[in-house]
Design an enzyme around this catalytic site. Structure first.
Site, PDB file in Angstrom:
ATOM      1  CG  ASP A  96       2.002 -10.210   2.276  1.00 33.82           C
ATOM      2  OD1 ASP A  96       1.931  -9.015   1.936  1.00 33.82           O
ATOM      3  OD2 ASP A  96       1.861 -10.587   3.450  1.00 33.82           O
ATOM      4  CD  GLU A 118       7.458  -9.516   5.494  1.00 35.22           C
ATOM      5  OE1 GLU A 118       6.471  -9.509   4.746  1.00 35.22           O
ATOM      6  OE2 GLU A 118       7.730  -8.572   6.263  1.00 35.22           O
ATOM      7  CD  GLU A 132      -2.962  -8.732   2.019  1.00 32.70           C
ATOM      8  OE1 GLU A 132      -3.898  -9.429   2.464  1.00 32.70           O
ATOM      9  OE2 GLU A 132      -3.110  -7.542   1.689  1.00 32.70           O
ATOM     10  CG  HIS A 204      -3.900  -1.278   5.094  1.00 33.52           C
ATOM     11  ND1 HIS A 204      -3.036  -1.301   6.152  1.00 33.52           N
ATOM     12  CD2 HIS A 204      -3.477  -2.248   4.256  1.00 33.52           C
ATOM     13  CE1 HIS A 204      -2.133  -2.231   5.958  1.00 33.52           C
ATOM     14  NE2 HIS A 204      -2.378  -2.827   4.811  1.00 33.52           N
ATOM     15  NE  ARG A 206      -7.208  -5.246  -1.527  1.00 33.29           N
ATOM     16  CZ  ARG A 206      -7.517  -4.513  -2.575  1.00 33.29           C
ATOM     17  NH1 ARG A 206      -8.652  -4.710  -3.191  1.00 33.29           N
ATOM     18  NH2 ARG A 206      -6.694  -3.593  -3.026  1.00 33.29           N
ATOM     19  CG  HIS A 237      -4.438   2.681   3.112  1.00 31.07           C
ATOM     20  ND1 HIS A 237      -4.977   2.731   1.848  1.00 31.07           N
ATOM     21  CD2 HIS A 237      -3.372   1.846   3.020  1.00 31.07           C
ATOM     22  CE1 HIS A 237      -4.275   1.964   1.041  1.00 31.07           C
ATOM     23  NE2 HIS A 237      -3.290   1.410   1.722  1.00 31.07           N
TER      24      HIS A 237
HETATM   25  C1  UD1 Z   1      -1.788  -3.038  -0.636  1.00 29.73           C
HETATM   26  C2  UD1 Z   1      -1.506  -4.536  -0.504  1.00 29.73           C
HETATM   27  C3  UD1 Z   1      -1.468  -4.942   0.966  1.00 29.73           C
HETATM   28  C4  UD1 Z   1      -0.527  -4.063   1.748  1.00 29.73           C
HETATM   29  C5  UD1 Z   1      -0.892  -2.594   1.534  1.00 29.73           C
HETATM   30  C6  UD1 Z   1       0.120  -1.710   2.214  1.00 29.73           C
HETATM   31  C7  UD1 Z   1      -2.365  -6.025  -2.248  1.00 29.73           C
HETATM   32  C8  UD1 Z   1      -3.541  -6.781  -2.738  1.00 29.73           C
HETATM   33  N1  UD1 Z   1      -2.569  -5.294  -1.147  1.00 29.73           N
HETATM   34  O1  UD1 Z   1      -3.110  -2.821  -0.167  1.00 29.73           O
HETATM   35  O2  UD1 Z   1      -1.035  -6.287   1.058  1.00 29.73           O
HETATM   36  O3  UD1 Z   1      -0.659  -4.386   3.116  1.00 29.73           O
HETATM   37  O4  UD1 Z   1      -0.856  -2.310   0.129  1.00 29.73           O
HETATM   38  O5  UD1 Z   1      -0.381  -0.412   2.387  1.00 29.73           O
HETATM   39  O6  UD1 Z   1      -1.310  -6.092  -2.823  1.00 29.73           O
HETATM   40  N2  UD1 Z   1      -4.013   4.485  -3.044  1.00 29.73           N
HETATM   41  C9  UD1 Z   1      -3.684   5.806  -3.330  1.00 29.73           C
HETATM   42  N3  UD1 Z   1      -2.372   6.177  -3.216  1.00 29.73           N
HETATM   43  C10 UD1 Z   1      -1.391   5.332  -2.829  1.00 29.73           C
HETATM   44  C11 UD1 Z   1      -1.738   4.010  -2.530  1.00 29.73           C
HETATM   45  C12 UD1 Z   1      -3.053   3.605  -2.649  1.00 29.73           C
HETATM   46  O7  UD1 Z   1      -4.540   6.607  -3.673  1.00 29.73           O
HETATM   47  O8  UD1 Z   1      -0.234   5.736  -2.739  1.00 29.73           O
HETATM   48  C13 UD1 Z   1      -5.437   4.063  -3.181  1.00 29.73           C
HETATM   49  C14 UD1 Z   1      -5.853   3.894  -4.653  1.00 29.73           C
HETATM   50  O9  UD1 Z   1      -7.202   4.257  -4.770  1.00 29.73           O
HETATM   51  C15 UD1 Z   1      -5.681   2.387  -4.878  1.00 29.73           C
HETATM   52  C16 UD1 Z   1      -6.150   1.871  -3.531  1.00 29.73           C
HETATM   53  O10 UD1 Z   1      -5.614   2.794  -2.563  1.00 29.73           O
HETATM   54  O11 UD1 Z   1      -6.430   1.888  -5.946  1.00 29.73           O
HETATM   55  C17 UD1 Z   1      -5.769   0.456  -3.200  1.00 29.73           C
HETATM   56  O12 UD1 Z   1      -4.371   0.223  -3.378  1.00 29.73           O
HETATM   57  P1  UD1 Z   1      -3.863  -1.320  -3.455  1.00 29.73           P
HETATM   58  O13 UD1 Z   1      -2.401  -1.332  -3.546  1.00 29.73           O
HETATM   59  O14 UD1 Z   1      -4.629  -2.068  -4.491  1.00 29.73           O
HETATM   60  O15 UD1 Z   1      -4.363  -1.927  -2.083  1.00 29.73           O
HETATM   61  P2  UD1 Z   1      -3.961  -1.560  -0.599  1.00 29.73           P
HETATM   62  O16 UD1 Z   1      -5.215  -1.653   0.203  1.00 29.73           O
HETATM   63  O17 UD1 Z   1      -3.159  -0.331  -0.561  1.00 29.73           O
HETATM   64  N1  UDP Z   2       3.903   3.759   7.710  1.00 29.65           N
HETATM   65  C1  UDP Z   2       4.244   5.035   7.233  1.00 29.65           C
HETATM   66  N2  UDP Z   2       3.323   6.047   7.311  1.00 29.65           N
HETATM   67  C2  UDP Z   2       2.076   5.846   7.820  1.00 29.65           C
HETATM   68  C3  UDP Z   2       1.721   4.546   8.282  1.00 29.65           C
HETATM   69  C4  UDP Z   2       2.654   3.529   8.200  1.00 29.65           C
HETATM   70  O1  UDP Z   2       5.369   5.247   6.776  1.00 29.65           O
HETATM   71  O2  UDP Z   2       1.287   6.802   7.871  1.00 29.65           O
HETATM   72  C5  UDP Z   2       4.896   2.669   7.597  1.00 29.65           C
HETATM   73  C6  UDP Z   2       5.121   1.842   8.843  1.00 29.65           C
HETATM   74  O3  UDP Z   2       6.182   2.382   9.622  1.00 29.65           O
HETATM   75  C7  UDP Z   2       5.460   0.455   8.281  1.00 29.65           C
HETATM   76  C8  UDP Z   2       4.756   0.418   6.954  1.00 29.65           C
HETATM   77  O4  UDP Z   2       4.372   1.758   6.653  1.00 29.65           O
HETATM   78  O5  UDP Z   2       6.851   0.328   8.036  1.00 29.65           O
HETATM   79  C9  UDP Z   2       3.563  -0.465   7.001  1.00 29.65           C
HETATM   80  O6  UDP Z   2       2.832  -0.327   5.829  1.00 29.65           O
HETATM   81  P1  UDP Z   2       1.307  -0.727   5.720  1.00 29.65           P
HETATM   82  O7  UDP Z   2       0.688  -0.729   7.061  1.00 29.65           O
HETATM   83  O8  UDP Z   2       0.726   0.150   4.666  1.00 29.65           O
HETATM   84  O9  UDP Z   2       1.362  -2.202   5.094  1.00 29.65           O
HETATM   85  P2  UDP Z   2       1.530  -3.659   5.733  1.00 29.65           P
HETATM   86  O10 UDP Z   2       2.752  -3.670   6.571  1.00 29.65           O
HETATM   87  O11 UDP Z   2       0.280  -3.962   6.488  1.00 29.65           O
HETATM   88  O12 UDP Z   2       1.628  -4.534   4.531  1.00 29.65           O
END
Ligand code: UD1
Ligand code: UDP
Length: 365
Positions: A96, A118, A132, A204, A206, A237
């Site tokens: 999502d 999913e 999401e 993490h 939003r 995160h």
């Molecule tokens: C995203 C997804 C969320 C999911 C989460 C899993 C959307 C809107 N959100 O949220 O549904 O649960 O991923 O973790 O699709 N960043 C890094 N390195 C990384 C990843 C992220 O630096 O490897 C930082 C960057 O500044 C980036 C910010 O995190 O701009 C936000 O990343 P983004 O994918 O937009 O949102 P998440 O909060 O990670």
């Molecule tokens: N996870 C990971 N390292 C971490 C925290 C989580 O590999 O430090 C894994 C966890 O086992 C799960 C997935 O990341 O499978 C969940 O991702 P996240 O919480 O970022 O996203 P969400 O599931 O909320 O979309």
């Protein structure tokens, strides 16, 4: 041969799509291609390295602190060209995220069939989780095949008007990935005191940014101060809206370890080592019950009600009093702890990827 394009953008998509990619790659009829949008960069690469998956195409989209609109706009522009060049027979998306929603839209515009892995998770509240819930509703409207993890998610899809013959209950591929991994010798790689109980934290979402997340941090701080005999581990995160706040509230505490996101295998090791888990993650809500770990969810609503119904996951919201009360009870009251520390796996049996592969094979033959 049928060309199946599997798209991954973020860490959870990479984890949950990996079993599907690996299963499809064994099929002689499938030409599997992997497209990484790299909505996440480092966290996506961590997972791909672990599962030995090398994307065929990488859009390298991530920017620091990206907004939803800029991410969506850049993704749509890039995807249009890639999909036109690739001409896949089917595209698979998982979950999502913004990646899922934009890929579904781009495929719809080009009339490419989409399989949604999913499918059917719903809170029926567009603000929770944000964005999401909207992403999966849009993907659901545009997908041709709906791979629902549970009977409950199938019912949600029916309620949304999806025809029954387009829905397949498969289990969640997160359990496939967990089973592939948890059986291995896992190293956490972070020094912990073997005598002390561990509380594992991730956060993490939003919709919690700002005051709700500060409340979570205040509660964690108080919990750590009141329980100096308990150690806390929080892989933070990298989103600056999370990281900066978490470090400012918690890094001074002697029994609180903050670290970079853990690789998948060390994170599974951390879950196995944990006494309780506090999280707002979707994936962790699915994995922890299968490992017999009580979970307190830092959200007011969940699209994963099955484990709550089983009594092994509890919603505490980003609510200071509820977090303290419920966590302290689990730490102090053995009976309450045991009631939640039962190994149940309402989200799958580890065969979801096989079922998805079989459904696609039947369709194409
Ligand atoms: C995203 C997804 C969320 C999911 C989460 C899993 C959307 C809107 N959100 O949220 O549904 O649960 O991923 O973790 O699709 N960043 C890094 N390195 C990384 C990843 C992220 O630096 O490897 C930082 C960057 O500044 C980036 C910010 O995190 O701009 C936000 O990343 P983004 O994918 O937009 O949102 P998440 O909060 O990670
Ligand atoms: N996870 C990971 N390292 C971490 C925290 C989580 O590999 O430090 C894994 C966890 O086992 C799960 C997935 O990341 O499978 C969940 O991702 P996240 O919480 O970022 O996203 P969400 O599931 O909320 O979309």
């Amino acid at each position: 041969m049928k060309k199946i394009l599997c798209v991954i953008g973020t860490r959870p998509e990479a984890i949950k799509m990996a079993p599907v990619i690996l299963a499809l790659k064994k099929e002689p009829w499938a030409n599997v291609r992997v497209l990484a949008t790299a909505q996440h960069r480092g966290m996506l690469d961590q997972v791909n390295r672990f599962f030995g998956i090398e994307p065929d195409i990488d859009l390298n989209i991530m920017r620091p602190n990206q907004t939803l609109s800029e991410l969506t706009a850049r993704l749509l522009l890039e995807l249009d060209g890639v999909l036109r060049a690739e001409k896949p027979d089917a595209v698979l998306v998982q979950g999502d995220t913004t990646t899922v929603m934009t890929v579904a839209l781009a495929c719809f515009y080009l009339q490419i069939p989409i399989g949604h892995v999913e499918a059917g998770l719903r809170t029926w509240d567009m603000q929770n989780p944000f964005p999401e819930e909207a992403n999966r509703v849009i993907a659901g409207k545009l997908a041709l095949w709906h791979f629902a993890p549970t009977e409950g998610s199938r019912q949600n899809l029916l309620k949304d008007g999806i025809p029954d013959d387009k829905i397949k209950v498969t289990g969640n591929t997160v359990i496939d990935a967990l089973m592939m991994t948890a059986a291995q010798d896992l190293e956490l790689g972070i020094p912990l005191d073997s005598e002390r109980r561990l509380v594992l934290v991730t956060s993490h979402r939003r919709e919690n940014f700002g005051e709700p997340f500060r409340n979570v941090c205040r509660a964690l701080c108080k919990l750590a101060e009141s329980n100096p005999d308990v150690q806390f581990l929080y892989p933070v995160h990298p989103n600056p809206n999370v990281k900066d706040v978490a470090y400012s509230f918690l890094s001074h505490l002697p029994n609180f370890t903050l670290c970079e996101p853990l690789d998948y295998a060390p994170f599974i090791a951390a879950m196995k080592r944990a006494y309780i888990i506090l999280t707002d993650s979707g994936g962790v809500q699915e994995e922890a019950p299968a490992l017999g770990k009580p979970v307190l969810v830092l959200r007011d609503e969940t699209e994963r009600p099955e484990a709550v119904d089983c009594g092994v996951v509890k919603l505490v919201g980003p609510n200071y009093d509820a977090i303290l009360r419920e966590a302290q009870q689990l730490l102090d009251d053995e009976a309450a702890y045991k009631a939640m520390a039962r190994g149940v796996s309402p989200y799958g049996d580890g065969q979801a990827a096989e079922r998805i592969t079989r459904a696609l094979k039947e369709h194409f033959s």
